[in-house]
Motif scaffolding. Structure first.
Motif, PDB file in Angstrom:
ATOM      1  N   MET A 137       0.850  -1.197   0.000  1.00  0.00           N
ATOM      2  CA  MET A 137       0.000   0.000   0.000  1.00  0.00           C
ATOM      3  C   MET A 137       0.883   1.244   0.000  1.00  0.00           C
ATOM      4  O   MET A 137       1.582   1.509   0.973  1.00  0.00           O
ATOM      5  N   PRO A 138       0.889   1.997  -1.096  1.00  0.00           N
ATOM      6  CA  PRO A 138       1.700   3.216  -1.121  1.00  0.00           C
ATOM      7  C   PRO A 138       1.161   4.256  -0.146  1.00  0.00           C
ATOM      8  O   PRO A 138      -0.053   4.399   0.037  1.00  0.00           O
ATOM      9  N   LEU A 139       2.082   4.971   0.469  1.00  0.00           N
ATOM     10  CA  LEU A 139       1.709   6.053   1.364  1.00  0.00           C
ATOM     11  C   LEU A 139       1.550   7.332   0.552  1.00  0.00           C
ATOM     12  O   LEU A 139       2.405   7.679  -0.256  1.00  0.00           O
TER      13      LEU A 139
ATOM     14  N   HIS B 155      -8.668   4.675   0.207  1.00  0.00           N
ATOM     15  CA  HIS B 155      -7.250   4.362   0.389  1.00  0.00           C
ATOM     16  C   HIS B 155      -6.804   5.103   1.648  1.00  0.00           C
ATOM     17  O   HIS B 155      -6.599   6.314   1.635  1.00  0.00           O
ATOM     18  N   SER B 156      -6.668   4.382   2.735  1.00  0.00           N
ATOM     19  CA  SER B 156      -6.480   5.019   4.041  1.00  0.00           C
ATOM     20  C   SER B 156      -5.020   5.227   4.433  1.00  0.00           C
ATOM     21  O   SER B 156      -4.742   5.858   5.453  1.00  0.00           O
ATOM     22  N   ASP B 157      -4.084   4.705   3.647  1.00  0.00           N
ATOM     23  CA  ASP B 157      -2.667   4.828   3.985  1.00  0.00           C
ATOM     24  C   ASP B 157      -2.163   6.193   3.517  1.00  0.00           C
ATOM     25  O   ASP B 157      -1.636   6.341   2.412  1.00  0.00           O
ATOM     26  N   LEU B 158      -2.361   7.186   4.367  1.00  0.00           N
ATOM     27  CA  LEU B 158      -2.007   8.553   4.007  1.00  0.00           C
ATOM     28  C   LEU B 158      -1.625   9.340   5.248  1.00  0.00           C
ATOM     29  O   LEU B 158      -1.892   8.933   6.376  1.00  0.00           O
TER      30      LEU B 158
ATOM     31  N   ARG C  56       8.083  17.847   4.859  1.00  0.00           N
ATOM     32  CA  ARG C  56       7.844  16.810   5.868  1.00  0.00           C
ATOM     33  C   ARG C  56       7.326  15.511   5.268  1.00  0.00           C
ATOM     34  O   ARG C  56       7.110  14.534   5.989  1.00  0.00           O
ATOM     35  N   ALA C  57       7.110  15.490   3.964  1.00  0.00           N
ATOM     36  CA  ALA C  57       6.459  14.346   3.321  1.00  0.00           C
ATOM     37  C   ALA C  57       7.309  13.083   3.415  1.00  0.00           C
ATOM     38  O   ALA C  57       8.520  13.111   3.180  1.00  0.00           O
ATOM     39  N   ARG C  58       6.664  11.970   3.737  1.00  0.00           N
ATOM     40  CA  ARG C  58       7.315  10.667   3.771  1.00  0.00           C
ATOM     41  C   ARG C  58       6.725   9.716   2.725  1.00  0.00           C
ATOM     42  O   ARG C  58       7.177   8.595   2.583  1.00  0.00           O
ATOM     43  N   GLY C  59       5.714  10.181   2.004  1.00  0.00           N
ATOM     44  CA  GLY C  59       4.946   9.297   1.147  1.00  0.00           C
ATOM     45  C   GLY C  59       5.603   8.944  -0.170  1.00  0.00           C
ATOM     46  O   GLY C  59       6.556   9.587  -0.616  1.00  0.00           O
ATOM     47  N   ASP C  60       5.047   7.908  -0.799  1.00  0.00           N
ATOM     48  CA  ASP C  60       5.436   7.552  -2.163  1.00  0.00           C
ATOM     49  C   ASP C  60       4.883   8.573  -3.148  1.00  0.00           C
ATOM     50  O   ASP C  60       5.489   8.819  -4.190  1.00  0.00           O
TER      51      ASP C  60
ATOM     52  N   ASP D  61       4.695  11.382  -8.217  1.00  0.00           N
ATOM     53  CA  ASP D  61       5.376  10.203  -7.694  1.00  0.00           C
ATOM     54  C   ASP D  61       6.718  10.630  -7.117  1.00  0.00           C
ATOM     55  O   ASP D  61       7.649  10.973  -7.839  1.00  0.00           O
ATOM     56  N   ARG D  62       6.807  10.616  -5.820  1.00  0.00           N
ATOM     57  CA  ARG D  62       8.024  11.071  -5.148  1.00  0.00           C
ATOM     58  C   ARG D  62       9.180  10.098  -5.345  1.00  0.00           C
ATOM     59  O   ARG D  62      10.350  10.500  -5.313  1.00  0.00           O
ATOM     60  N   ASN D  63       8.880   8.819  -5.577  1.00  0.00           N
ATOM     61  CA  ASN D  63       9.943   7.844  -5.824  1.00  0.00           C
ATOM     62  C   ASN D  63      10.647   8.098  -7.153  1.00  0.00           C
ATOM     63  O   ASN D  63      11.826   7.780  -7.312  1.00  0.00           O
TER      64      ASN D  63
END
Length: 257
Positions: free
Chosen positions: A1-3, A29-32, A80-84, A165-167
């Motif tokens: 699940m991508p953040l 999509h709750s992974d945020l 501060r972003a850690r997400g994908d 897409d941060r990746n």
């Protein structure tokens, strides 16, 4: 699940902030994580955000060290972003419940690291929740594919629908400009060689004026667009003039929806 890292700037938005935050927290999509920067509000917006944070650990508010405008507030959140993925929503707009789920699925089907969607427009006095929104005919349609050249003529991307897409792109901040920072960011990403893809499905709701009205606020952006074209993008006067004409035409067209 991508953040998904959701970036939200806030300034004196207490009247609409709750519905905006809940539209994020109720995503299928709750992974945020909801990264909110309060730009020195005086109406209790920060207190409301802190209450949301006590109830849901995904809400991560911070107060800006000084008042710097929406662009700087967004950048403080992006840092501060850690997400994908990094996505954007202003504090007076709404996401429909399947927005992140559908957009992540859409992003996985192509090779464009920047995606956006169609969106609805609602009247300024709408006071309901995103789950209560009734689809209407006021839809700003997303273009299927957009490259740098096309974006110079018109800004096709509604910021409330944009996700990168941060990746692939890394952490991308908005240029330090008084206004049109979002447009400048999309142009910077595309100038570096990445295109954008649009999902036809309307998945967000933009708070606007009544259909058929012309917003002076839209036309007031013309000087900032000119600054963007000439100083940020380095366009010649003829190219900047053509781009500005396209931007004004788009503003007038969308204001009638």
């Amino acid at each position: 699940m991508p953040l998904v890292s959701v970036v939200m700037p806030v300034y004196n938005s207490a009247a609409t902030l709750g519905a905006a935050v809940r539209s994020v927290l109720s995503q299928t999509h709750s992974d945020l994580e909801l990264l909110v920067t309060d730009d020195k509000s005086s109406d209790g917006s920060l207190d409301l955000l802190m209450e949301f944070a006590r109830q849901d650990e995904r809400v991560k508010p911070e107060s800006a060290p000084d008042q710097g405008g929406a662009g700087r507030a967004r950048n403080l959140a992006i840092e501060r972003a850690r997400g994908d993925f990094v996505a954007f929503l202003d504090s007076d707009d709404l996401w429909l419940p399947k927005k992140t789920e559908r957009q992540i699925e859409f992003a996985a089907t192509g090779d464009a690291p920047l995606t956006f969607t169609s969106y609805y427009k609602m009247d300024a006095d709408y006071d309901g929740e995103s789950a209560d929104f009734t689809p209407n005919g006021r839809v700003v349609r997303a273009r299927e594919h957009v490259d740098y050249r096309a974006m110079l003529v018109r800004d096709y991307i509604g910021a409330l629908t944009a996700m990168y897409d941060r990746n692939v792109l890394g952490t991308r901040l908005m240029p330090e400009m008084r206004k049109r920072q979002d447009y400048a960011l999309w142009l910077t990403i595309m100038r570096d060689g990445a295109d954008a893809r649009g999902l036809a499905e309307p998945l967000a709701v933009y708070r606007s004026h009544q259909a058929g009205s012309l917003s002076s606020n839209k036309l007031s952006l013309a000087p900032y667009n000119w600054e963007l074209y000439r100083q940020h993008e380095g366009l010649s006067v003829p190219r900047a003039t053509r781009a500005l004409a396209g931007a004004v035409w788009q503003s007038l067209r969308n204001s009638r929806i």
